[in-house]
Design a protein around this motif. Structure first.
Motif, PDB file in Angstrom:
ATOM      1  N   GLY A  23       0.814  -1.211   0.000  1.00  0.00           N
ATOM      2  CA  GLY A  23       0.000   0.000   0.000  1.00  0.00           C
ATOM      3  C   GLY A  23       0.846   1.257   0.000  1.00  0.00           C
ATOM      4  O   GLY A  23       0.549   2.215  -0.719  1.00  0.00           O
TER       5      GLY A  23
ATOM      6  N   ASP B 148       0.830   3.916  -3.021  1.00  0.00           N
ATOM      7  CA  ASP B 148       0.379   5.280  -2.725  1.00  0.00           C
ATOM      8  C   ASP B 148       1.386   6.345  -3.150  1.00  0.00           C
ATOM      9  O   ASP B 148       1.004   7.499  -3.367  1.00  0.00           O
ATOM     10  CB  ASP B 148       0.094   5.423  -1.221  1.00  0.00           C
ATOM     11  CG  ASP B 148      -1.161   4.684  -0.794  1.00  0.00           C
ATOM     12  OD1 ASP B 148      -1.975   4.342  -1.669  1.00  0.00           O
ATOM     13  OD2 ASP B 148      -1.323   4.424   0.416  1.00  0.00           O
ATOM     14  N   SER B 149       2.653   5.990  -3.234  1.00  0.00           N
ATOM     15  CA  SER B 149       3.671   6.968  -3.653  1.00  0.00           C
ATOM     16  C   SER B 149       4.087   6.803  -5.116  1.00  0.00           C
ATOM     17  O   SER B 149       4.817   7.634  -5.648  1.00  0.00           O
ATOM     18  CB  SER B 149       4.913   6.839  -2.765  1.00  0.00           C
ATOM     19  OG  SER B 149       5.476   5.539  -2.861  1.00  0.00           O
TER      20      SER B 149
ATOM     21  N   GLN C 260      -3.836  16.571  -4.386  1.00  0.00           N
ATOM     22  CA  GLN C 260      -3.866  15.233  -3.792  1.00  0.00           C
ATOM     23  C   GLN C 260      -3.764  15.310  -2.271  1.00  0.00           C
ATOM     24  O   GLN C 260      -4.533  14.653  -1.546  1.00  0.00           O
ATOM     25  CB  GLN C 260      -2.723  14.376  -4.345  1.00  0.00           C
ATOM     26  CG  GLN C 260      -2.740  12.954  -3.827  1.00  0.00           C
ATOM     27  CD  GLN C 260      -1.434  12.230  -4.069  1.00  0.00           C
ATOM     28  OE1 GLN C 260      -0.355  12.790  -3.871  1.00  0.00           O
ATOM     29  NE2 GLN C 260      -1.518  10.994  -4.529  1.00  0.00           N
TER      30      GLN C 260
ATOM     31  N   THR D 104      -6.906  14.024   0.163  1.00  0.00           N
ATOM     32  CA  THR D 104      -6.706  12.848   1.011  1.00  0.00           C
ATOM     33  C   THR D 104      -7.040  13.138   2.476  1.00  0.00           C
ATOM     34  O   THR D 104      -7.208  12.199   3.259  1.00  0.00           O
ATOM     35  CB  THR D 104      -5.253  12.332   0.919  1.00  0.00           C
ATOM     36  OG1 THR D 104      -4.338  13.408   1.112  1.00  0.00           O
ATOM     37  CG2 THR D 104      -5.002  11.672  -0.420  1.00  0.00           C
TER      38      THR D 104
ATOM     39  N   ASN E 151     -10.013  11.395   3.988  1.00  0.00           N
ATOM     40  CA  ASN E 151      -9.901  10.036   4.524  1.00  0.00           C
ATOM     41  C   ASN E 151     -10.177   9.954   6.018  1.00  0.00           C
ATOM     42  O   ASN E 151     -10.349   8.856   6.558  1.00  0.00           O
ATOM     43  CB  ASN E 151      -8.488   9.482   4.265  1.00  0.00           C
ATOM     44  CG  ASN E 151      -8.406   8.775   2.929  1.00  0.00           C
ATOM     45  OD1 ASN E 151      -9.367   8.153   2.484  1.00  0.00           O
ATOM     46  ND2 ASN E 151      -7.265   8.870   2.286  1.00  0.00           N
TER      47      ASN E 151
ATOM     48  N   VAL F 192      -5.296   6.092 -10.768  1.00  0.00           N
ATOM     49  CA  VAL F 192      -5.579   5.984  -9.333  1.00  0.00           C
ATOM     50  C   VAL F 192      -7.042   5.624  -9.100  1.00  0.00           C
ATOM     51  O   VAL F 192      -7.375   4.796  -8.242  1.00  0.00           O
ATOM     52  CB  VAL F 192      -5.225   7.304  -8.614  1.00  0.00           C
ATOM     53  CG1 VAL F 192      -5.685   7.280  -7.161  1.00  0.00           C
ATOM     54  CG2 VAL F 192      -3.718   7.551  -8.681  1.00  0.00           C
TER      55      VAL F 192
END
Length: 488
Positions: A238, A242-243, A265, A269, A272, A400
Motif C-alpha cells: 500500500g 500510494d507513492s 492530492q 486525502t 480520509n 488511481v
C-alpha cells in the motif's frame, strides 16, 4: 449499527481531526524558529522514522486482533500473554532499528548529505536521539493496539491528543528557551514521545488489568507473526502504491507537474479522516464477532459511510477549484482542480474498500488482502505508465481511480457480503458524484456550481434516508428527541 459503534466513530474522528489541526498550526512557528533548512531536515527525519514503522512487522494490528477476541470472551490471561509477547517482539525489532538508523544516519550524513558543515555537526549530535525514537515508537504501537483491541477509544484518543500536543509544543518550547538547533528540537521531540508512550503504556496496563511483567511466549509470538506478517505485506504494498503516482509523474513529466498533482492530492486525502475513523472503530469489533454478525455490521457500515461521506465528497468536488484559486493561485488551480476532482471519487471508493478489507483481515484472513495488493501493484504501475505517457496528469488520476475501483470490487467479492445490494447502493451514490463532476466542470461561475452542489448534497441525503431502513430509524429517533425537547 449499534449506538456504541457510532459513538466510537465520533470519538475516533475527533481524535484524528484535532492532532491534524495542531500539527498545521505549529508549522509556521517551527519554520520561523529553525529556518527553512533545519525544518526541512526535521521533516525528513520524521519521514525516515515513519518508514521504520515496517519494523512493527504488523504486531500492533495482530495484537489488537488477538486482544479483541480474548477481551470479548473475558480471557484476561490470554490478553496478558498477547500483550507481553507483542511488547517484547516490538521492543527487540525497535532496538535493532535504532542501531540501524544510528549507523546508517552517520554514514549518510558524513558522505551523502548536501548540508553545511555546521548543520552536519548538529545532525551527528542528534543521531542518538533518533536511535531511541525507533523502539519508543514501536512499543507505543503495541500499547495503542491493546487499548483499541479493548475498544476503549476514548482513552486512546485522549492519550493520542495529549501526545500530539507534547510532540508539537515541547520541541517548540525547547527551541525558543534553549537553542534553535537540531539536537535540542529532536531531543525534546523524543522526550515528548517517551512521555506519551509511558502514559499510553500505563493506560494499556490499566485497561487490560495487567499487574505483572512477563516474558514472551513462543506459541503466542508465532501466532502474532502469522497474522502480522501478512498485515506487513499489505502495508508495504500500500505504501509503495500510494507513492508510485508521484514518483512516475516526476520521472515522466518533471517536478512542475508533480506540484500540480501533489497539492490537490494532499488536500483531498484529508477526506480520509471520515472512513479512517470508521475503520479504526470496526477492526476490534469485527475481530471479536462471529462471521455472520460481522458481515451484518460491515454491510450496515458501508451504507452508513455512503450516506455520510457522499455529501462530503459532493461538496469537496464543487468547492475544490475556487478554494485552490484562493489558496495557491489560478495557474495551479487550473491544472490541479480537474485532477483533484477525480481523486475525490477515488478517495470515496478507497474508504468503502477499507471497510471490506478490515472485515477480511479481522476474520483471520489477512493473507487474502495482502495477495490482492501484490497482484495489483504491477498492474497499477503499468496503468500509471500508460496513463501518464498518453494523457499526462489526467491519465495519472484516472489510473488511481481505476486502482480504487479494482480494490473495491475485488475486496467486495472476497468479503462475500450482500454483494448485489451493496453494489446497487454504491452505484446510486456514484451517480450523485458523477453529477457533481458535471456541475463542477460545466456550470459557469463558482457560485452557480456551489449552489447546485448544495442542492445535490441535500438530494443525496434525502435519498439515503428514504432508501435505507437503518438511516430512517436514525432519522425518526432524532426527530423524536427534537420533539421531546420542544415539548419539555
Amino acid at each position: 449499527m449499534d449506538k456504541a459503534i457510532l459513538r466510537n466513530v465520533a470519538i475516533n474522528l475527533f481524535g484524528l481531526v484535532l492532532p491534524t489541526f495542531v500539527s498545521l498550526v505549529t508549522v509556521p512557528s517551527y519554520i520561523r524558529l529553525l529556518g527553512v533548512e533545519r525544518y526541512g531536515v526535521v521533516a525528513l527525519v520524521w519521514t525516515l522514522i515513519g518508514y521504520f514503522s515496517v519494523l512493527d512487522l504488523g504486531m500492533s494490528m495482530a495484537a489488537q486482533n488477538h486482544i479483541s477476541k480474548a477481551h470479548a470472551s473475558g480471557d484476561a490471561e490470554a490478553c496478558e500473554r498477547v500483550f507481553w509477547s507483542a511488547f517484547w517482539l516490538n521492543f527487540t525489532t525497535g532496538a535493532i532499528g535504532g542501531l540501524l538508523i544510528y549507523s546508517g544516519g552517520a554514514l549518510y550524513t558524513a558522505y551523502f548529505s548536501h548540508v553545511s558543515s555546521a548543520l552536519r555537526h548538529e545532525v551527528f549530535l542528534a543521531l542518538p536521539w533518533l536511535a531511541v525514537a525507533i523502539p519508543v515508537a514501536n512499543v507505543s504501537w503495541v500499547f495503542a493496539g491493546a487499548i483499541n483491541g479493548a475498544e476503549r477509544f476514548g482513552i486512546y484518543n485522549t492519550n493520542q491528543t495529549l501526545g500530539t500536543f507534547l510532540f508539537q509544543l515541547l520541541p517548540l518550547a525547547a527551541a525558543w528557551a534553549v537553542a534553535p538547533n537540531l539536537q535540542t528540537v529532536l531531543a525534546a521531540a523524543v522526550f515528548a514521545r517517551l512521555v506519551a508512550g509511558v502514559l499510553l503504556g500505563r493506560s494499556a496496563l490499566r485497561v487490560l488489568n495487567i499487574r505483572t511483567l512477563r516474558g514472551p511466549r513462543f506459541d503466542t509470538s508465532k501466532a502474532l507473526f502469522n497474522f502480522g506478517g501478512w498485515m506487513l505485506v499489505a502495508s508495504v504494498t500500500g505504501m509503495v502504491a500510494d507513492s508510485l503516482d508521484r514518483m512516475m509523474l516526476g520521472a515522466g513529466l518533471g517536478a512542475r507537474f508533480v506540484t500540480y498533482y501533489t497539492v490537490p492530492q494532499n488536500l483531498v486525502t484529508r477526506l480520509n479522516l471520515v472512513p479512517n475513523a470508521l475503520v479504526r472503530t470496526l477492526f476490534p469489533r469485527l475481530s471479536a464477532l462471529r462471521r455472520d454478525h460481522a458481515d451484518e455490521i460491515a454491510a450496515q457500515s458501508l451504507q452508513f459511510l455512503n450516506a455520510v461521506f457522499t455529501p462530503v465528497a459532493i461538496g469537496a468536488i464543487v468547492v475544490l477549484e475556487p478554494f485552490l484559486r484562493a489558496w495557491v493561485g489560478p495557474v495551479l488551480a487550473e491544472h490541479g482542480a480537474p485532477v483533484g476532482r477525480v481523486l475525490i471519487v477515488a478517495v470515496w471508493l478507497v474508504g468503502q474498500a477499507s471497510v471490506t478489507r478490515v472485515l477480511i483481515q479481522a476474520q483471520n484472513n489477512p493473507a487474502a488482502t495482502a495477495r490482492v495488493g501484490l497482484v495489483e501493484l504491477p498492474l497499477f504501475a503499468g496503468l500509471l505508465w500508460f496513463g501518464i505517457d498518453h494523457y499526462g496528469l489526467p491519465g495519472a488520476a484516472a489510473a488511481v481511480l481505476a486502482r480504487a475501483l479494482f480494490d473495491y470490487l475485488v475486496l467486495l467479492c472476497l468479503a462475500r457480503i450482500r454483494t448485489r445490494t451493496i453494489l446497487v447502493d454504491m452505484f446510486a451514490h456514484l451517480s450523485f458524484l458523477a453529477a457533481a463532476l458535471a456541475i463542477a466542470w460545466w456550470l459557469p461561475g463558482a457560485a452557480y456550481a456551489i449552489g447546485t452542489g448544495v442542492v445535490l448534497s441535500a438530494a443525496n441525503i434525502v435519498w439515503s434516508v428514504a432508501s435505507t431502513p437503518m438511516l430512517r430509524g436514525y432519522a425518526r429517533s432524532l426527530l423524536f428527541r427534537l420533539n421531546s425537547r420542544k415539548s419539555a
